[in-house]
Design a protein around this motif. Structure first.
Motif, PDB file in Angstrom:
ATOM      1  N   GLU A   1      40.803  37.071  40.244  1.00 13.69           N
ATOM      2  CA  GLU A   1      41.797  35.957  40.241  1.00 13.69           C
ATOM      3  C   GLU A   1      43.126  36.532  40.159  1.00 13.69           C
TER       4      GLU A   1
ATOM      5  N   MET B   1      38.346  25.714  52.471  1.00 14.98           N
ATOM      6  CA  MET B   1      38.780  26.564  51.304  1.00 14.98           C
ATOM      7  C   MET B   1      40.291  27.409  51.936  1.00 14.98           C
TER       8      MET B   1
ATOM      9  N   GLN C   1      40.623  30.951  47.304  1.00 17.00           N
ATOM     10  CA  GLN C   1      39.190  30.577  47.110  1.00 17.00           C
ATOM     11  C   GLN C   1      38.140  31.440  47.916  1.00 17.00           C
TER      12      GLN C   1
END
Length: 165
Positions: free
Chosen positions: A23, A1, A5
């Protein structure tokens, strides 16, 4: 990852079912190491406040009713379940449950989103009192109040996840 992430996996649920806030905070370069509750909160709140009205309304609508059908069915997020249980909303009498159900319905009909309050440190009487007071607010006033409560809930959740520094 990737680091992005990992960050989204760890903090994407801080704003109820709204990982886009996390995000955007990460993508805007607002996240700095070492991660602290205060720092991550400031970054996420900045992005929440930049979001359009409809997006913020979506965040409000992602929250469950207090002591509502999701709680009864056991379908709350773990954060919401713990928060509501901490305020005693999982132990309501039949009459209290009826009162919450009626207030939830009236509030949602009037404002188009569920009643939102950071329940930490409150009991069911405090919550009912706030519910009964806030249902008289104007739509603009209540949207603003609900957004402020969402931000407070996010901070409380982050304080569980991250140290202050």
């Amino acid at each position: 990852m990737t680091a992005r992430q990992d960050f989204i996996a760890a903090f994407g649920g801080v704003f109820e079912h709204s990982p886009f806030i996390t995000e955007r905070a990460y993508d805007a370069g607002l996240i700095f190491v070492p991660l602290t509750a205060k720092g991550v909160h400031a970054a996420m709140v900045s992005e929440f406040r930049k979001a359009g009205h409809d997006e913020r309304l979506g965040v409000l609508r992602a929250h469950p009713d207090l002591a509502g059908k999701l709680a009864i069915a056991g379908d709350l997020t773990e954060d919401s379940r713990q928060e509501q249980a901490g305020a005693g909303l999982d132990r309501l009498s039949a009459d209290e449950h009826l009162r919450f159900t009626a207030l939830n319905a009236d509030y949602t009909t009037k404002f188009g989103f569920p009643f939102i309050i950071a329940v930490k440190g409150l009991n069911r009487d405090d919550i009912l009192s706030a519910f009964e007071t806030r249902i008289s607010n104007s739509a603009e006033q209540e949207f603003s109040t609900a957004c402020a409560q969402v931000e407070r809930i996010a901070l409380l959740r982050l304080q569980v996840l991250l140290p202050e520094g």
